[in-house]
Motif scaffolding. Structure first.
Motif, PDB file in Angstrom:
ATOM      1  N   VAL A 359     -41.848  45.410  25.865  1.00  0.00           N
ATOM      2  CA  VAL A 359     -41.056  45.023  24.694  1.00  0.00           C
ATOM      3  C   VAL A 359     -39.649  45.591  24.787  1.00  0.00           C
ATOM      4  O   VAL A 359     -38.669  44.910  24.471  1.00  0.00           O
ATOM      5  CB  VAL A 359     -41.746  45.480  23.390  1.00  0.00           C
ATOM      6  N   ARG A 360     -39.527  46.825  25.241  1.00  0.00           N
ATOM      7  CA  ARG A 360     -38.196  47.405  25.383  1.00  0.00           C
ATOM      8  C   ARG A 360     -37.369  46.619  26.389  1.00  0.00           C
ATOM      9  O   ARG A 360     -36.169  46.411  26.210  1.00  0.00           O
ATOM     10  CB  ARG A 360     -38.301  48.867  25.804  1.00  0.00           C
ATOM     11  N   SER A 361     -38.003  46.159  27.450  1.00  0.00           N
ATOM     12  CA  SER A 361     -37.289  45.351  28.437  1.00  0.00           C
ATOM     13  C   SER A 361     -36.856  44.017  27.831  1.00  0.00           C
ATOM     14  O   SER A 361     -35.733  43.563  28.033  1.00  0.00           O
ATOM     15  CB  SER A 361     -38.187  45.114  29.656  1.00  0.00           C
ATOM     16  N   ALA A 362     -37.770  43.405  27.050  1.00  0.00           N
ATOM     17  CA  ALA A 362     -37.470  42.103  26.454  1.00  0.00           C
ATOM     18  C   ALA A 362     -36.368  42.203  25.410  1.00  0.00           C
ATOM     19  O   ALA A 362     -35.571  41.271  25.241  1.00  0.00           O
ATOM     20  CB  ALA A 362     -38.730  41.513  25.832  1.00  0.00           C
ATOM     21  N   LEU A 363     -36.298  43.326  24.679  1.00  0.00           N
ATOM     22  CA  LEU A 363     -35.334  43.475  23.590  1.00  0.00           C
ATOM     23  C   LEU A 363     -34.070  44.220  24.009  1.00  0.00           C
ATOM     24  O   LEU A 363     -33.200  44.443  23.162  1.00  0.00           O
ATOM     25  CB  LEU A 363     -35.990  44.216  22.418  1.00  0.00           C
TER      26      LEU A 363
END
Length: 450
Positions: A359-363
């Motif tokens: 999620v951190r990568s996606a956001l």
């Protein structure tokens, strides 16, 4: 501006001798409180938005997530409680002046809070224990007003997703939320699920006794909330419950023709006999839409077996990028391959740490982030909501098990892509059990794969 103000205040405190860690912690705490205050002003949609923000909280490093977790907990606890006189008035509006005739007992105290109402325990005239869900007076108007506000401010989302058709996605989200105001439709959804899962060895859906106006009466479920399993269940029990949630969601649209779109922990109960009880069917959508199976097959085949050209073609064919727009297909291929790891291993352990990384990568707020270059078709919105919410739950449960086989069991297109993946890597095909399970009546499946 509020965040900038907090940063400026932090600079002032640094000058007074506070450490950087203390200043950052204070900024995080104040930002979380500000989020709580803003959501608190959205009287109708606050709880729903809080549930979605809980995924963002999971994406934060554990050392700074606590203030957000506290704010979201406050948001859940801040749901208004109807006083007995208001409850009686709402019951009279929904079921008529003689509403008490239907019950031998009715507890005026709230047993549980719903997003736009509350639940009371009662005893039906025939002796059955029941749950009575009553909408808050004025909730419908508050939600509709909130949705208009969300439509007005949705343009801000283009900062984070410049490649998306934000108005179309926003409208799809608003439609999903507005549909939850229709208690007649909710009761019909629940009747379909109750019929489809009657006598199922894995799942229990309480029957609907009646629905009138903004009141729904259903059978009461005695069980342990999944939130408690997350907090104190054994690893084996958490994994078992997580696999049941996955199984329910994947099986539901083939058995009911509906997608269950609100799989947060409060909607699941573990019954004394081990079955998973499911409640709250307001957020259900007819599913799958035309072309969805082809999307799954083509996207997964391109991810696991194809080239970047194949993935580019699948993404464009299914409208996940706007016409004529370029996107970093190589980076997307790497991301999908990494996120798809649970589907390429016989068993896998989902965890908050694993989810946090993805999620951190996606956001990540980088201009080069490929997710900023992509779009999401509006029809896909209910599935995205259901998938992401469920993913958050099963990761909090630290679910470990045969996730690959469970997904493949309910998707022939995915199973075919995975078999080609195994053959290409010269791995033994382990999906024979899936073909066997599809030939077994649903009521007997639980005894074959645990």
């Amino acid at each position: 501006m509020a965040f900038a103000g907090r940063q400026a205040a932090g600079i002032g405190k640094r000058a007074l001798g506070k450490s950087t860690a203390e200043i950052n912690a204070d900024i995080q705490l104040r930002t979380a409180q500000h989020i709580f205050e803003v959501l608190g002003e959205l009287k109708g949609c606050a709880t729903k938005l809080g549930q979605l923000l809980s995924l963002y909280e999971l994406a934060l490093p554990s050392e700074i997530a606590a203030p957000y977790r506290t704010a979201l907990s406050q948001l859940q606890d801040a749901a208004p409680t109807m006083l007995p006189a208001t409850v009686h008035e709402a019951m009279t509006t929904g079921m008529g002046e003689n509403w008490r005739w239907h019950f031998s007992e009715f507890d005026d105290r709230r047993a549980a809070a719903a997003s736009i109402g509350q639940v009371h325990r009662a005893v039906w005239r025939d002796g059955r224990q029941v749950a009575v869900k009553v909408m808050y007076p004025g909730a419908r108007q508050a939600v509709l007003a909130d949705l208009e506000q969300l439509r007005r401010i949705s343009v801000l989302a283009t900062v984070f997703a410049p490649g998306a058709d934000v108005p179309a996605v926003t409208e799809a989200i608003c439609t999903c939320v507005a549909d939850e105001l229709d208690y007649a439709a909710e009761a019909d959804h629940q009747r379909r699920f109750a019929a489809a899962y009657a006598d199922d060895p894995d799942f229990v859906v309480p029957n609907v006794l009646t629905q009138r106006g903004d009141v729904i009466v259903t059978e009461w479920l005695h069980g342990t909330p999944v939130s408690r399993i997350i907090e104190s269940g054994t690893p084996a029990e958490r994994s078992r419950v997580g696999m049941l949630i996955i199984r329910f969601l994947l099986s539901s649209w083939s058995r009911t023709g509906l997608l269950y779109s609100d799989p947060h922990p409060g909607n699941f109960r573990v019954l004394p006999d081990g079955r998973l009880g499911v409640v709250d069917f307001g957020a259900c959508t007819p599913w799958p839409p035309p072309g969805f199976e082809e999307l799954v097959g083509e996207l997964m085949d391109a991810t696991f077996n194809g080239s970047t050209a194949d993935l580019d073609a699948a993404i464009r064919r299914h409208r996940f990028v706007r016409p004529g727009r370029n996107f970093d297909v190589e980076t997307l291929a790497e991301g999908l391959s990494a996120a798809g790891e649970p589907l390429t291993s016989p068993t896998f352990r989902l965890s908050t740490a694993w989810l946090r990384g993805h999620v951190r990568s996606a956001l990540a707020p980088r201009l080069s982030n490929v997710n900023r270059q992509l779009d999401m078709p509006a029809y896909f919105t209910p599935f995205a909501r259901s998938f992401l919410t469920a993913l958050g739950v099963v990761c909090q449960l630290e679910t470990e098990g045969p996730i690959r086989a469970e997904f493949a069991r309910w998707s022939p297109e995915l199973a075919a892509a995975l078999e080609r993946h195994d053959a290409r890597r010269a791995q033994p095909v382990d999906l024979g059990i899936v073909r066997h399970l599809r030939a077994v009546p649903p009521g007997r499946r639980a005894s074959i794969v645990g």
